[in-house]
Design a protein around this motif. Structure first.
Motif, PDB file in Angstrom:
ATOM      1  N   TRP A   2       1.027  -0.857  -0.040  1.00  0.00           N
ATOM      2  CA  TRP A   2      -0.142   0.198  -0.073  1.00  0.00           C
ATOM      3  C   TRP A   2       0.534   1.591   0.218  1.00  0.00           C
ATOM      4  N   LEU A   3       0.449   2.373  -0.253  1.00  0.00           N
ATOM      5  CA  LEU A   3       1.260   3.798  -0.579  1.00  0.00           C
ATOM      6  C   LEU A   3       2.440   3.447  -1.381  1.00  0.00           C
ATOM      7  N   ALA A   4       2.087   2.933  -2.814  1.00  0.00           N
ATOM      8  CA  ALA A   4       3.372   2.725  -3.359  1.00  0.00           C
ATOM      9  C   ALA A   4       3.148   2.634  -4.625  1.00  0.00           C
ATOM     10  N   SER A   5       4.059   4.251  -6.037  1.00  0.00           N
ATOM     11  CA  SER A   5       3.938   3.673  -6.480  1.00  0.00           C
ATOM     12  C   SER A   5       5.586   3.862  -7.358  1.00  0.00           C
ATOM     13  N   PRO A   6       4.740   3.393  -8.372  1.00  0.00           N
ATOM     14  CA  PRO A   6       6.284   3.077  -9.557  1.00  0.00           C
ATOM     15  C   PRO A   6       6.883   4.170 -10.016  1.00  0.00           C
ATOM     16  N   GLU A   7       8.326   3.669  -9.783  1.00  0.00           N
ATOM     17  CA  GLU A   7       8.610   4.711 -10.095  1.00  0.00           C
ATOM     18  C   GLU A   7       9.817   4.728 -11.237  1.00  0.00           C
ATOM     19  N   ALA A   8      10.179   3.260 -11.563  1.00  0.00           N
ATOM     20  CA  ALA A   8      10.570   3.119 -13.188  1.00  0.00           C
ATOM     21  C   ALA A   8      10.894   1.236 -12.425  1.00  0.00           C
ATOM     22  N   ILE A   9      11.123   0.568 -14.204  1.00  0.00           N
ATOM     23  CA  ILE A   9      11.600  -0.531 -13.596  1.00  0.00           C
ATOM     24  C   ILE A   9      11.823  -1.186 -14.608  1.00  0.00           C
TER      25      ILE A   9
END
Length: 481
Positions: free
Chosen positions: A346-353
């Motif tokens: 939770w409360l996590a957003s992708p910054e990069a793959i």
């Protein structure tokens, strides 16, 4: 009022028995057992028979829920089914996949009083499954046949609902669909553990037996033009749904092993049908033995994580930028996923793959988030905290929602107007588009939404199409005289 109602003070709320997580994670069968007749009657009798039924107000179809609950409690099941199906073309499907916790059950009066909601969805499913078993669900026999016809583009829930309503009034109905089976996302998007496919197939078969013609593998704009359909039919309904996946806007999103949710779910569902799926057989769209990260917090994301578990994934994580309370998906589905072993970030957003030198995904780098001030929708906006972390991954699935395809381009109809999001514009009083005699319903109008809303839109559009064709027939009769 029957004495058997208002039992909520001494009959506890119960759902049908749910299979153990370990057992159900090995197959795609539905996870809930059927209610017994006694259990269904007892749970239906918990209804308080409100003078102002909030459950009915919370249902997009305004189903007469208290009425069929009372009938079910009295074991008058055929009557209960007739009341239920009078406002809903697919009650057994809605009973299985509607997020009742956000709709009818979420505002049940006895839920607010602390006694636990009536299990509306499970009783709805029980009533209609019984109707099928008893042979009460029969092909449609219109009171009279009409010469006018309607063309329906899309065999998803909105198109099917409209087709049934128009056939009931005696119109000749043809449904065109790009897929090789009817049902749309009901068969290719929603996994079997939520909706076994025979439930949809028997609906399609019943519509075929009712005289509705289905033309599968027919993509409008390729095999047939919209202008041709307009010439062949008196009215046309666009009910294509929305299938263009929203993209992941971060570095590395094009790495090998990153897939759109629908592509992944369709491959899995096709395997369930026994179809040849090379991308699955070769391992690309198969999660077996892999560390899977699903990005998104809606019901499609829940379908993906739970599918990956059943395919034998080594580890399954779900990354969502808000907290559990603010996620758009069903809380019931989250609980089921957690029971089956899914880890939620939770409360996590992708910054990069992150990928290897060979271009294959190896991890998802995510930002830790916190909830800030409310945005225009009233929801708290996620804000970066400055902290990031990595989740190892062999497969990443993007479950970020869907956008409409460019229908004016696909259909070759520049005069078909759309809004800034690409959804078809309609006159909401009639559901008619900018093209005379062409109507639209479901997700292609309102954006990605619930099956129950598509059914409502399909019913509303069918009623408007009926009025238009009836008026045209009357005018033709007057002119002939």
């Amino acid at each position: 009022m029957a004495e058997r109602m208002l039992q909520f003070t001494h009959v506890e709320r119960k759902m049908p028995e749910k299979r153990e997580a370990k057992a159900r994670a090995d197959d795609f069968a539905e996870i809930y057992a059927e209610f017994s007749k006694e259990a269904a009657g007892a749970q239906a009798a918990r209804c308080s028979q409100c003078g102002v039924p909030f459950c009915q107000q919370g249902c997009p179809l305004s189903n007469n829920i208290p009425d069929w609950l009372k009938l079910a409690a009295e074991n008058r099941l055929e009557e209960a089914w007739r009341v239920s199906s009078a406002t809903n073309n697919m009650p057994e499907i809605c009973g299985r996949i509607c997020p009742q916790d956000r709709l009818c059950e979420g505002i049940c009066t006895i839920q607010q009083s602390g006694h636990g909601t009536v299990t509306i969805g499970s009783i709805e499913k029980y009533i209609t499954d019984t109707a099928w078993e008893e042979g009460w669900v029969t092909p449609i026999k219109p009171p009279r046949e009409r010469s006018q016809s309607a063309g329906i583009i899309g065999a998803g829930p909105g198109g099917l609902a409209a087709a049934e309503q128009l056939r009931r009034k005696g119109y000749q109905v043809t449904v065109y669909d790009a897929y090789d089976r009817g049902g749309g996302l009901l068969v290719y998007g929603i996994p079997g553990f939520k909706l076994e496919k025979h439930v949809v197939e028997r609906r399609i078969q019943r519509l075929e037996e009712s005289g509705i013609v289905f033309k599968f593998n027919t993509r409008v704009g390729e095999q047939v033009s919209l202008s041709t359909l307009r010439a062949e039919h008196d009215t046309v309904l666009i009910a294509t749904g929305v299938y263009a996946a929203k993209d992941l806007k971060c570095p590395g999103s094009g790495a090998q092993g990153v897939y759109p949710a629908l592509e992944y779910l369709t491959a899995s569902n096709r395997k369930g049908f026994g179809d040849a799926v090379p991308a699955y057989d070769e391992g690309d769209l198969n999660a077996e033995g892999k560390r899977v990260v699903v990005i998104g917090g809606g019901d499609t994301a829940m379908d993906c994580v739970r599918t990956a578990i059943r395919q034998g994934a080594k580890q399954v994580s779900c990354v969502y930028r808000r907290d559990r309370t603010n996620m758009p998906g069903s809380q019931r589905e989250v609980q089921n996923a957690e029971e089956e072993g899914v880890v939620f970030e939770w409360l996590a957003s992708p910054e990069a793959i992150l990928d290897t030198k060979a271009g294959k995904v190896k991890a998802v780098r995510a930002n830790r988030m916190k909830l800030g001030e409310p945005d225009a929708s009233g929801r708290q906006s996620p804000v970066k905290t400055g902290e990031s972390f990595d989740i190892k991954a062999d497969m990443v699935i993007k479950a970020l929602g869907f956008d409409p395809e460019d229908l004016p381009e696909l259909f070759g109809e520049e005069a078909l107007t759309v809004n800034r999001w690409g959804a078809v514009r309609v006159d909401y009083a009639t559901m008619e588009t900018s093209l005379p005699g062409v109507y639209a319903a479901g997700d292609i109008v309102r954006g990605a939404s619930l099956v129950v809303w598509a059914i409502k839109d399909g019913r509303d559009a069918a009623e408007a199409m009926h009025k238009a064709m009836k008026a045209a027939a009357r005018a033709e009769t007057v002119a002939a005289e």
